[in-house]
Scaffold this active site. Structure first.
Site, short mmCIF file in Angstrom:
data_model
loop_
_atom_site.label_atom_id
_atom_site.label_comp_id
_atom_site.label_asym_id
_atom_site.label_seq_id
_atom_site.Cartn_x
_atom_site.Cartn_y
_atom_site.Cartn_z
N GLY A 166 36.68 10.19 36.38
CA GLY A 166 36.03 11.50 36.38
C GLY A 166 35.04 11.70 37.49
O GLY A 166 34.67 10.77 38.19
N GLU A 167 34.63 12.95 37.64
CA GLU A 167 33.66 13.32 38.66
C GLU A 167 32.36 13.72 37.94
O GLU A 167 32.31 14.80 37.34
CB GLU A 167 34.22 14.46 39.52
CG GLU A 167 33.22 15.15 40.41
CD GLU A 167 32.40 14.22 41.29
OE1 GLU A 167 32.96 13.32 41.94
OE2 GLU A 167 31.16 14.39 41.31
N CYS A 198 42.01 13.21 44.56
CA CYS A 198 41.95 12.28 45.71
C CYS A 198 43.27 11.50 45.78
O CYS A 198 43.79 11.05 44.75
CB CYS A 198 40.77 11.33 45.57
SG CYS A 198 39.17 12.17 45.57
N CYS A 204 30.35 0.01 34.19
CA CYS A 204 30.88 1.13 34.97
C CYS A 204 31.52 2.09 33.97
O CYS A 204 32.48 1.73 33.29
CB CYS A 204 31.92 0.62 35.97
SG CYS A 204 32.77 1.93 36.85
N CYS A 209 39.30 1.81 38.83
CA CYS A 209 39.40 3.21 38.48
C CYS A 209 40.71 3.75 37.90
O CYS A 209 41.67 3.96 38.62
CB CYS A 209 39.11 3.97 39.75
SG CYS A 209 38.06 5.32 39.46
N CYS A 245 43.56 7.76 44.25
CA CYS A 245 42.89 7.43 42.99
C CYS A 245 43.79 7.62 41.78
O CYS A 245 44.41 8.68 41.61
CB CYS A 245 41.64 8.29 42.85
SG CYS A 245 40.68 7.93 41.39
N SER A 254 28.10 8.19 41.33
CA SER A 254 28.99 8.35 42.48
C SER A 254 29.67 9.71 42.44
O SER A 254 30.17 10.14 41.40
CB SER A 254 30.04 7.24 42.44
OG SER A 254 30.90 7.34 43.54
N SER A 312 31.26 9.26 47.93
CA SER A 312 32.56 8.74 48.36
C SER A 312 32.95 9.50 49.61
O SER A 312 33.40 10.64 49.54
CB SER A 312 33.59 8.97 47.25
OG SER A 312 33.17 8.30 46.09
N LEU A 313 32.77 8.87 50.75
CA LEU A 313 33.00 9.56 52.02
C LEU A 313 34.43 9.35 52.49
O LEU A 313 35.18 10.29 52.72
CB LEU A 313 31.97 9.08 53.06
CG LEU A 313 31.89 9.90 54.34
CD1 LEU A 313 31.57 11.36 54.06
CD2 LEU A 313 30.86 9.29 55.29
N HIS A 314 34.81 8.11 52.67
CA HIS A 314 36.18 7.70 52.99
C HIS A 314 36.76 8.19 54.33
O HIS A 314 37.84 7.72 54.70
CB HIS A 314 37.16 8.06 51.87
CG HIS A 314 36.77 7.51 50.52
ND1 HIS A 314 36.24 6.25 50.34
CD2 HIS A 314 36.84 8.05 49.28
CE1 HIS A 314 36.00 6.05 49.05
NE2 HIS A 314 36.35 7.12 48.39
N GLU A 365 38.10 4.51 30.04
CA GLU A 365 37.84 3.11 30.37
C GLU A 365 36.37 2.85 30.67
O GLU A 365 35.69 3.69 31.22
CB GLU A 365 38.58 2.74 31.66
CG GLU A 365 40.06 2.82 31.55
CD GLU A 365 40.72 2.68 32.91
OE1 GLU A 365 40.16 1.99 33.79
OE2 GLU A 365 41.78 3.27 33.10
N CYS A 403 40.68 13.59 35.84
CA CYS A 403 39.82 14.11 36.89
C CYS A 403 40.55 15.23 37.63
O CYS A 403 41.77 15.17 37.82
CB CYS A 403 39.47 13.00 37.87
SG CYS A 403 38.33 13.49 39.17
#
Ligand code: SAH
Length: 352
Positions: A158-159, A115, A104, A332, A118, A190, A213-215, A91, A111
């Protein structure tokens, strides 16, 4: 197997063409054609026919195919689902801000990071994207929409730091003056917090914006919702972020998805404040997007505002992200996931 020509940098293309006995300026011509979206060597009319033919024998030009295109009636956000040459889908989202059109992009198919909130990670990692596939997301979104793209965020599926070398190659390509020429300061990357790669990226001193991405500010919560935290703990991650700032002078942006009763209490805000003390940081609060497969729910508007206020009163700049494109599943991994499910359903129907 033919070689993927659009993943080559201008210098590499120069060496390849030299091997064909071509002068250095040819590389620039070919590079420009590719980065304007040429679909075949035959379009490259300023090259001789025999050269076009030799190139076509040795190289291939990747072109993704639009599987779905959705346009938000609310805000004009456009979401593309592309099919890549091996049939996998990714995407890309085009968001229209006053400061320019931002795309984006995805860096992987699926991924591996798992998480809990996600949609992109549900089926695991299928494969990493090539540099040309990432470039194509930007290029063909611009060509198809007719809207000039000025900013890129690597915040799709993805990372990116799990595909480190290729992402850096993509950045070189998209930043190239002979190509799309998008400035590093207009690019954000990110990460979920792969510490060694953050430190490596710091050494490269690129002027892009790093988002982390702390969260959650504590290991217990963060390890629960982000398994990557079991490998690199919060303090280790924040130390890497400090180092990143020291080396690059670039302020880090922390992403924080507000999840009801998980990471949204005033005490958690206080702890976050404490952890970010003395850091040049910006916190971006994101109201959690519902993911069908996940029991996690978004915090209320009031809870988000209270959290923001605690951070701000402690001197940390904090914004609440405006959601765009919620009517078109723009967050996402959601569109790819829906598409996969529809395909699965079709298969089941065909079998039963
Ligand atoms: N892998 C990278 C980039 C992709 S995700 C990373 O983890 O940063 C882009 C951002 O969207 C991340 O901050 C991610 O944590 C967040 N995100 C993922 N699912 C979400 C959801 N359901 N609601 C809100 N934010 C989400």
């Amino acid at each position: 197997m033919k070689q993927d020509i659009k993943s080559l940098t201008l210098d590499e293309l120069g060496s390849e063409l030299k091997a064909f006995g071509e002068p250095a300026f040819r590389a620039k011509q070919v590079f420009t054609w590719l980065h304007r979206g040429a679909r075949s060597f035959d379009e490259m009319t300023n090259l001789s026919k025999p050269l076009r033919q030799s190139l076509a024998e040795r190289f291939e030009i990747t072109v993704p195919e639009v599987v779905r295109k959705q346009i938000s009636a609310q805000d004009g956000t456009i979401k593309y689902l592309w099919r890549l040459r091996d049939g996998n889908c990714v995407e890309t989202v085009l968001m229209r801000y006053h400061h320019g059109n931002t795309v984006c992009i995805s860096s992987e198919v699926g991924c591996a990071m798992s998480c809990a909130f996600c949609a992109s990670t549900i089926g695991g990692l299928v494969r990493r994207l090539t540099a040309s596939e990432m470039l194509d997301e930007v290029l063909f979104t611009q060509l198809d929409s007719g809207l000039e793209i000025s900013n890129i965020v690597l915040m799709g599926i993805g990372e990116p730091l799990d595909n480190y070398d290729t992402v850096l190659r993509f950045l070189t390509l998209v930043n190239s003056p002979e190509g799309m020429n998008i400035g590093m300061r207009h690019i954000s990357l990110s990460t979920c917090g792969i510490v060694p790669r953050i430190l490596e990226l710091a050494q490269s001193k690129l002027q892009l914006t790093l988002s982390v991405s702390l969260h959650a500010p504590d290991d217990e919560t963060r390890s629960r919702i982000m398994p990557v935290n079991r490998r690199w703990h919060v303090d280790e991650l924040l130390d890497a972020c400090k180092r990143y700032f020291e080396l690059t002078g670039r302020r880090i942006s922390f992403e924080y998805a507000m999840i009801r009763d998980v990471n949204d209490s005033p005490e958690t805000a206080q702890l976050l404040l404490q952890k970010l003390k003395g850091m040049q940081a910006h916190v971006n609060l994101i109201p959690l997007n519902n993911v069908e497969e996940s029991p996690l729910k978004p915090s209320s508007r009031q809870t988000v505002l209270r959290f923001q206020q605690i951070l701000e009163s402690g001197g940390v700049t904090c914004t609440v992200r405006r959601t765009l494109g919620s009517d078109i599943d723009a967050s996402c991994g959601q569109l790819r996931r829906k598409y996969q499910k529809a395909e699965e359903d079709t298969k089941h129907t065909a079998v039963s």
